[in-house]
Design a protein around this motif. Structure first.
Motif, PDB file in Angstrom:
ATOM      1  N   ALA A 440       0.852  -1.201   0.000  1.00 36.50           N
ATOM      2  CA  ALA A 440       0.000   0.000   0.000  1.00 36.50           C
ATOM      3  C   ALA A 440       0.881   1.242   0.000  1.00 36.50           C
ATOM      4  O   ALA A 440       1.583   1.503  -0.968  1.00 36.50           O
ATOM      5  N   SER A 441       0.909   1.987   1.098  1.00 37.75           N
ATOM      6  CA  SER A 441       1.559   3.291   1.068  1.00 37.75           C
ATOM      7  C   SER A 441       3.075   3.201   1.025  1.00 37.75           C
ATOM      8  O   SER A 441       3.718   3.810   0.166  1.00 37.75           O
ATOM      9  N   ASP A 442       3.677   2.459   1.952  1.00 37.15           N
ATOM     10  CA  ASP A 442       5.138   2.509   2.064  1.00 37.15           C
ATOM     11  C   ASP A 442       5.828   1.207   1.696  1.00 37.15           C
ATOM     12  O   ASP A 442       7.057   1.113   1.794  1.00 37.15           O
ATOM     13  N   GLY A 443       5.099   0.197   1.288  1.00 34.28           N
ATOM     14  CA  GLY A 443       5.717  -1.033   0.813  1.00 34.28           C
ATOM     15  C   GLY A 443       5.934  -2.087   1.866  1.00 34.28           C
ATOM     16  O   GLY A 443       6.514  -3.141   1.568  1.00 34.28           O
ATOM     17  N   ARG A 444       5.487  -1.861   3.100  1.00 38.17           N
ATOM     18  CA  ARG A 444       5.572  -2.933   4.088  1.00 38.17           C
ATOM     19  C   ARG A 444       4.521  -3.998   3.777  1.00 38.17           C
ATOM     20  O   ARG A 444       3.596  -3.761   2.993  1.00 38.17           O
ATOM     21  N   GLU A 445       4.646  -5.153   4.398  1.00 43.14           N
ATOM     22  CA  GLU A 445       3.679  -6.225   4.173  1.00 43.14           C
ATOM     23  C   GLU A 445       2.344  -5.852   4.807  1.00 43.14           C
ATOM     24  O   GLU A 445       2.251  -5.639   6.021  1.00 43.14           O
ATOM     25  N   GLU A 446       1.307  -5.735   3.975  1.00 42.08           N
ATOM     26  CA  GLU A 446      -0.025  -5.369   4.447  1.00 42.08           C
ATOM     27  C   GLU A 446      -0.959  -6.569   4.545  1.00 42.08           C
ATOM     28  O   GLU A 446      -2.130  -6.412   4.910  1.00 42.08           O
ATOM     29  N   THR A 447      -0.467  -7.764   4.214  1.00 46.09           N
ATOM     30  CA  THR A 447      -1.314  -8.942   4.313  1.00 46.09           C
ATOM     31  C   THR A 447      -1.653  -9.194   5.779  1.00 46.09           C
ATOM     32  O   THR A 447      -0.747  -9.300   6.615  1.00 46.09           O
ATOM     33  N   PRO A 448      -2.912  -9.280   6.125  1.00 39.47           N
ATOM     34  CA  PRO A 448      -3.263  -9.505   7.534  1.00 39.47           C
ATOM     35  C   PRO A 448      -2.885 -10.915   7.978  1.00 39.47           C
ATOM     36  O   PRO A 448      -2.809 -11.840   7.164  1.00 39.47           O
TER      37      PRO A 448
END
Length: 833
Positions: A440-448
């Motif tokens: 999303a915004s900063d490229g960290r893992e957003e998968t819950p």
């Protein structure tokens, strides 16, 4: 003229019936009907399908998009008037069962649409409670305009006709407009209109998100800035992005002359700014209410401050007619590039154009000015929380060959997050760059870590983040962009760095087996997604997913190719900057030749041990549940798991044949020391076609591609089903949460590249056409290495015309015959039957 598309079926007689295919009419347009080859029309008002129609009637310009919701309605379970801005995210945390769940969403922005109306002494009109006489929606794809016409009768018998035209301006990204014409048919008197901006919206498009915190906005100010203009500013609660929305409302008579009206501030609703207008209607004489809105954020380039920017934009915007003229011209320019003209059934042509239309509304030249990726559900809803997945792999080919500058910009979204991917790899104990499955915004893992299962009513673990093939997809996208454009500068400055760091990551997760003298990868999940662990295993992850292993070998070869290609240009700098050593490149070479590929019973195994899983009773479950979309949730509710069965959500092994030609794949397997002959490929295709549930919108795209030459009739049937998925909402009602953008792009790509046999590799433009019987001819224009090429194809011949330019000659291979074409050349090739 027919009133129901079911009366106008696509002829499936003689087609190979697909599992679960009853042979019923396809209803490609989901209850709508083609008015022309460019217009989709819905007759009548259907609350049960309103969410679907809102999505399919979304208007956007790549910067912002607004769902086709009725302007007088608020979000209420039937209507959902969402507006989304490309790349605008906000992060929230929700306390659930003693723990904090963090989630980042694409933000539902302040709603610029509100325009309510009522006869002076009556209730506010609603399509759900008012007595509707007629209701029509018409979406003009060529012009990018949504027209709504309704007639309603109030309790006193007064008939009123309302016509609305709406646009989201394609030429000026911050502008949207709504024109509403009121005509009293059998009465004269007062009509009150409330025009406003609603900042009290929340993210409530996903039922499974009900337990989560959903308020992403805090309204800063609301005010009337001029006699006809209102302004609302808000800020996202965590990312602190300021959003400003201004709207100007004017009233004119049918001849276009300004009409003075009484205006009063609307009060009584928090986070809402508006004006109440009192109109005097005379029987038979139309009155036009014109609302022009401007939206800007603090993320936008070349602005000073959002509130100031929207007020300036409104001051420069003309009236609705002026905006319509420039808007239509901008759409015409885009259609000149992207329209794919088919000689096929009318509804097929319209459905494919509708897919193209929504692709261009989510991603346009305006997107290229932003730091934004490819949201998997477009800017049409909140599905997947607006995150960026590997779905972009299905989108890039369309833009590579039409608007490569946009592909370049979208690839830079990934490059800007390369350092975050490096950090993720280091934290996990690996080298290189580990890109997230959801970004999303900063490229960290957003998968819950958990998902809410509505059927079970509880949270369940989510292991999607183990899909390491997302880095493979990014490397593939970079290489394919280079093959089409020969953009060495992009490769040197950005693309090579991504490919090399992804190659480093892949070599750091492989393990060497001295017994087999092979490398393998454990603890991952493949594209299938239904299989996340072995039956009874405590830990998630599988061994040697064939797709991941084979494509790892492919990426390592590309990393070596990139270094060779840049030798003498930027290679010295690249080696120094990235610290590349000969020891490392020798390892890439070695691993690329010794990756393990599992087999069983003469076919490629999806992963090691797949052949030992139990067979799934497809017939019994289809008889009970029909479509197998969501079969994983059904099995969980029964205390079982897809991990137990030879059951695939979507193409996994067959993705290899989607991304690579049979020739490339045979060469790659030979390099790995495996003999991949024709019978093995055919047996593998048959095996997995019989075991797929098509639980993903992307599944039929890949299967259609794979079958294009083996079984054209089945390929066409799969193509029709892929066209239908969102338009008829065949995916269990999920389309109301946004379109499946990758699948829509995939259908366009199927027509553009698959059925023409178009490939771009080895510095050659390949054509190996084989049109389905139902597709009589095709016309397209494509951009390849600086040339605009006109392609005309039917079942007998292929014609290529290179428009005059200064680009260097290109190498073209048609059915194995090689030709060198220069600008201005026109060639015709007879096709062998």
């Amino acid at each position: 003229m027919v009133t129901d598309l079911a009366d106008l079926p696509v002829d499936l007689v003689g087609l190979h019936r697909l599992p679960g295919d009853t042979g019923a009419p396809q209803r490609l347009l989901g209850g709508g009907r083609p008015s022309t080859g460019w217009t989709l029309r819905y007759d009548g008002y259907d609350p049960g399908r309103e969410g679907l129609r809102e999505v399919l009637c979304t208007l956007g310009n790549g910067y912002l998009a607004t769902r086709g919701a009725a302007a007088e309605c608020q979000a209420d379970g039937v209507h959902y008037p969402g507006t989304y801005l490309s790349g605008l995210y906000n992060r929230l945390t929700t306390p659930i069962d003693g723990r904090l769940i963090e989630h980042e969403h694409l933000v539902n922005a302040p709603n610029w649409l509100p325009l309510r109306f009522r006869v002076a002494d009556g209730d506010w009109f609603s399509p759900d409670t008012g007595h509707l006489i007629d209701h029509q929606l018409e979406l003009d794809l060529r012009a990018g305009v949504l027209t709504r016409v309704l007639r309603w009768c109030d309790p006193s018998g007064r008939l009123t006709r309302v016509q609305q035209r709406r646009l989201v301006h394609l030429a000026t990204p911050h502008i949207a407009a709504l024109e509403t014409t009121f005509t009293a048919e059998n009465w004269s008197g007062g009509l009150q209109v409330c025009t406003g901006i609603d900042g009290g919206v929340v993210n409530a498009n996903l039922p499974e998100d009900a337990p989560l915190t959903r308020a992403h906005l805090h309204t800063e100010q609301t005010r009337i800035t001029d006699h006809d203009t209102i302004l609302l500013t808000a800020v996202t609660t965590q990312s602190r992005i300021r959003i400003a929305v201004a709207a100007r409302t004017r009233v004119r008579d049918g001849a276009g002359h300004d009409v003075p009206v009484s205006r009063a501030p609307h009060s009584g609703e928090a986070s809402f700014v508006g004006q109440d207008l009192d109109l005097d209607l005379v029987e038979g004489r139309p009155v036009v209410v014109e609302k022009v809105a401007a939206i800007a954020t603090s993320r936008d380039p070349a602005i000073s401050e959002p509130a100031s920017a929207v007020c300036t934009a409104l001051g420069r915007a003309g009236d609705f007619f002026d905006l319509l003229v420039t808007h239509e011209r901008a759409w015409q320019r885009l259609w000149d590039l992207f329209d794919l003209t088919l000689d096929a059934d009318d509804e097929v042509t319209l459905a494919l154009r509708l897919h193209t239309f929504h692709l261009l509304q989510a991603l346009s030249p305006h997107t290229a000015q932003l730091d934004a990726g490819v949201p998997a559900r477009g800017l049409h809803g909140e599905g997947y929380h607006g995150h960026v997945f590997w779905d972009e792999m299905f989108v890039f080919p369309v833009f590579n060959l039409r608007m490569p500058s946009l592909s370049r910009a979208l690839l830079l979204y990934r490059w800007r997050r390369l350092e975050q991917a490096r950090h993720a790899a280091r934290t996990a104990g690996y080298r290189g760059a580990m890109f997230p499955w959801q970004s999303a915004s900063d490229g960290r893992e957003e998968t819950p870590d958990e998902l809410f299962d509505r059927r079970l009513g509880q949270w369940i673990p989510d292991f999607s983040h183990l899909q390491r093939h997302v880095g493979i997809a990014i490397a593939y996208d970079v290489w394919q962009y280079y093959q089409v454009t020969a953009d060495v500068d992009f490769l040197a400055e950005y693309g090579a760095e991504m490919i090399i760091e992804i190659a480093r990551f892949l070599t750091s997760i492989v393990a060497y087996d001295p017994v087999e003298e092979r490398y393998g990868i454990a603890g991952i999940v493949g594209p299938d997604e239904y299989h996340t662990a072995y039956p009874g295993a405590r830990d998630a992850g599988l061994r040697d997913n064939a797709y991941t292993n084979v494509m790892t070998a492919w990426v390592l070869r590309r990393a070596l190719d990139v270094i060779n290609l840049l030798t003498g240009h930027h290679c010295g700098l690249l080696w120094e900057q990235l610290g590349i050593s000969e020891v490392e490149t020798r390892l890439w070479e070695q691993v690329s030749r010794r990756m393990r590929v599992p087999f069983h019973d003469g076919v490629i195994s999806q992963f090691d041990g797949y052949g030992q899983l139990a067979e799934f009773d497809f017939d019994a479950y289809r008889a009970r549940y029909g479509d197998l979309v969501g079969i994983d949730a059904i099995l969980r509710a029964q205390g079982m798991s897809p991990n137990q069965y030879q059951l695939s959500k979507q193409a996994d092994v067959l993705m290899l044949l989607y991304l690579l030609s049979a020739e490339e794949l045979r060469d790659l397997f030979a390099r790995l020391g495996y003999d991949l002959d024709g019978p093995t490929i055919e047996a593998t295709v048959r095996y997995y076609l019989a075991r797929v549930a098509h639980g993903s919108s992307l599944s039929r795209i890949a299967h259609c591609w794979v079958q294009a030459r083996a079984d054209r009739e089945q390929s066409w049937a799969l193509f029709l089903q892929a066209l239908r998925a969102d338009l008829d909402d065949t995916r269990g009602g999920s389309t109301r949460e946004g379109v499946h953008l990758g699948a829509m792009a995939g259908t366009v790509d199927l027509a553009l590249r698959c059925y023409t046999g178009l490939e771009t590799r080895d510095d050659t433009l390949y054509f190996h056409p084989l049109l389905p019987t139902q597709l009589h001819a095709l016309h397209a224009e494509l951009c390849y290495r600086g040339h605009w090429i006109v392609v005309d194809l039917d079942h007998v011949r292929l014609r290529l015309l290179l428009r005059p330019c200064q680009a260097a000659p290109i190498r073209v291979d048609v059915d194995g015959s090689v030709h060198f074409l220069t600008a201005g050349d026109q060639r015709e090739f007879d096709l062998a039957r």
